[in-house]
Design an enzyme around this catalytic site. Structure first.
Site, PDB file in Angstrom:
ATOM      1  N   HIS A 192      -0.386   5.821   9.013  1.00 33.69           N
ATOM      2  CA  HIS A 192      -0.717   3.728   7.946  1.00 33.69           C
ATOM      3  C   HIS A 192       0.076   4.729   6.011  1.00 33.69           C
ATOM      4  CE1 HIS A 192      -2.061  -0.189   7.429  1.00 33.69           C
ATOM      5  NE2 HIS A 192      -1.032  -0.349   8.452  1.00 33.69           N
ATOM      6  N   SER A 196       0.883  -0.825   0.040  1.00 31.71           N
ATOM      7  CA  SER A 196       0.224  -0.074  -0.311  1.00 31.71           C
ATOM      8  C   SER A 196       1.493   1.696  -0.384  1.00 31.71           C
ATOM      9  CB  SER A 196      -0.748   0.147   1.088  1.00 31.71           C
ATOM     10  OG  SER A 196      -1.675  -1.463   1.365  1.00 31.71           O
ATOM     11  N   GLU A 241      -8.947   7.484   2.419  1.00 30.32           N
ATOM     12  CA  GLU A 241      -9.639   6.217   2.878  1.00 30.32           C
ATOM     13  C   GLU A 241      -9.701   5.343   3.428  1.00 30.32           C
ATOM     14  OE1 GLU A 241      -5.474   3.229   3.973  1.00 30.32           O
ATOM     15  OE2 GLU A 241      -5.709   4.642   5.235  1.00 30.32           O
ATOM     16  N   HIS A 276      -8.052  -8.897   5.166  1.00 31.17           N
ATOM     17  CA  HIS A 276      -6.612  -9.838   5.627  1.00 31.17           C
ATOM     18  C   HIS A 276      -6.833 -10.933   6.646  1.00 31.17           C
ATOM     19  CE1 HIS A 276      -2.818  -8.118   4.013  1.00 31.17           C
ATOM     20  NE2 HIS A 276      -3.491  -6.577   4.330  1.00 31.17           N
TER      21      HIS A 276
END
Length: 499
Positions: free
Chosen positions: A171, A110, A319, A328
């Protein structure tokens, strides 16, 4: 007979589109819908205005398969069959496929994917906004390879800049708006040997707000801005080891701080920068979100309201980070629910802005190792087991489709992950001695259910498959065909500089 058929077909073609109404299928809803879509496309006009605003929506890990799940989920929650449902971004007039690979990785991360969208060049795995000669983890290669970001260009043009996320603000994807680092994991600290030449990502965020290159930052990750126990904006434990209180530093430089829904609503809509830190790590999945924690749509609304006061316009990256996390975890249902919130945020942003001067781009940084099992009849719950196709009518038969082992299976599947049917044995090998576990519909539709997968891994992996991009507004028509991910920057930059 062949010549007669060819002559008839030639005559029909020569008669033009009007003759389509004389076909026996012309009364079908499918046919009339197709004709209506054709008329819409024929009337489409290219928007070549200069873009005042740019909004880049990135649902982390929301590739074509993940987007399909969200579509089906949203449509079925409204009482439909799901597949004919149209999400807000799916109604946007422009569409492209995006290649997501990194310079040195077939399956992307990412950080460099977000960096590619924010700088116009592809980057190496695990780095953010540094050039191809930078090496992951080697801080001596950082300074000489720092890239100029779209946010910096927009600041020079007098525009406001914002980052909104349901993940940590430090992040990978939100960090690509403001940070430059050779390691995406340096969120609260850098290695001792790098202390004199590198800055952690949280420090870079506050520095950017103080410098005026970041005006609004809303999301999670409060632990990376504080030191000690009980000192974060939400009363949690800080992870910083340098003793710094970055929130206090930001406040001293005129940055307004929000920490829950009430303080976000109370925050000024005027010029003061706004930093919202609503959780210590990532924000809650939408399915688990408490009332005092703002949703993605709540944060988007505040960001647009605040930055719209700038007559020079704004750049906002949004986001939906937890779609990625649910995938995940092979927890498809939470991914779907967060995907619906992502769509709601897009619809709200579209409503709050003008197509004439706002370029809205909706895409993903990468896909996951995910696929849809078959053959399922229409109306099969996307979060449940696969029902068979009925011979009559439209909806499924009500009978479960069984695999060769005589057991049903879910519609959504993953190739790898922690919920593997292969169990580690005492000798360290992985087998499924009793075969695939049985599963009921109630179990499959439980919020906490994780899909059955084959390959055992601690966390399901990304995929290198192309992702979709949807766009509307000035110069959105430049998105067409299959493009490289870094091309997104170039369209954004052209749109705000068009004469």
């Amino acid at each position: 007979m062949k010549n007669l058929f060819s002559a008839s077909l030639l005559a029909l073609t020569a008669a033009g589109a009007a003759s389509a109404q004389d076909l026996p299928q012309a009364s079908s809803q499918w046919f009339t819908d197709g004709q209506a879509q054709l008329e819409t496309m024929l009337e489409k006009q290219e928007n070549t205005n200069r873009a005042l605003n740019v909004i880049l929506f990135v649902a982390d890990g929301n590739g074509v398969a993940s987007n399909y799940m969200a579509r089906m989920w949203a449509g079925q929650q409204e009482g439909g069959l799901g597949d004919d449902y149209v999400q807000p971004h799916e109604a946007f007039p422009e569409l492209a496929l995006v290649k997501t690979y990194n310079i040195n990785a077939q399956t992307p991360d990412s950080a460099p994917t977000a960096g590619a969208m924010n700088t116009g060049v592809k980057q190496r795995f695990n780095v953010i906004n540094v050039g191809e000669d930078a090496i992951n983890g080697d801080c001596t290669t950082e300074a000489a390879n720092e890239l100029t970001t779209f946010a910096e260009l927009m600041t020079e043009a007098g525009k406001s800049v914002g980052a909104v996320t349901s993940a940590r603000l430090t992040h990978a994807t939100p960090a690509a708006v403001y940070a430059k680092t050779v390691d995406r994991n340096w969120e609260a600290s850098v290695p001792d040997e790098c202390a004199e030449i590198s800055r952690d990502i949280a420090t870079q965020l506050v520095d950017a707000m103080e410098a005026g290159t970041l005006d609004v930052a809303l999301g999670g990750g409060a632990r990376n801005f504080a030191t000690g126990e009980g000192n974060t904006t939400v009363g949690g434990n800080g992870r910083r080891e340098d003793g710094a209180d970055l929130v206090a530093e930001a406040r001293d430089h005129g940055v307004e701080i929000a920490f829950d829904m009430a303080s976000l609503e109370a925050a000024s809509d005027e010029d003061a920068p706004l930093l919202g830190l609503f959780s210590d790590s990532h924000m809650s999945y939408e399915a688990d979100r408490p009332e005092d924690e703002p949703s993605l749509a709540d944060m988007v609304a505040k960001a647009i309201t605040k930055m719209s006061n700038n007559e020079n316009g704004f750049y906002l990256e949004v986001e939906s980070g937890r779609v990625d996390h649910a995938n995940h975890a092979t927890n498809a249902k939470r991914a779907m629910i967060d995907g619906k919130m992502f769509a709601d945020a897009i619809a709200l942003a579209d409503e709050m802005t003008d197509d004439a001067d706002t370029l809205i781009i909706v895409t993903a940084d990468h896909e996951h190792a995910i696929a849809m099992n078959g053959y399922c009849g229409r109306g099969t719950p996307i979060d449940g087991l696969c029902f068979d196709i009925a011979k009559e009518g439209i909806e499924h038969s009500g009978d479960l489709v069984l695999a060769s082992d005589g057991k049903p299976y879910t519609v959504v599947g993953y190739l790898n992950g922690a919920s593997s049917v292969m169990v580690e044995q005492e000798d360290g090998t992985y087998t499924a001695p009793e075969g695939r576990p049985e599963i009921t519909q109630d179990e499959a539709q439980d919020l906490d259910y994780t899909q059955q997968v084959l390959i055992p891994k601690s966390s399901e992996s990304h995929s290198g498959v192309d992702v979709a991009l949807y766009a509307k507004g000035p110069w959105a028509h430049l998105f067409d065909g299959t493009v490289e991910q870094n091309y997104i920057f170039h369209v954004m930059n052209h749109a705000v500089n068009a004469e």
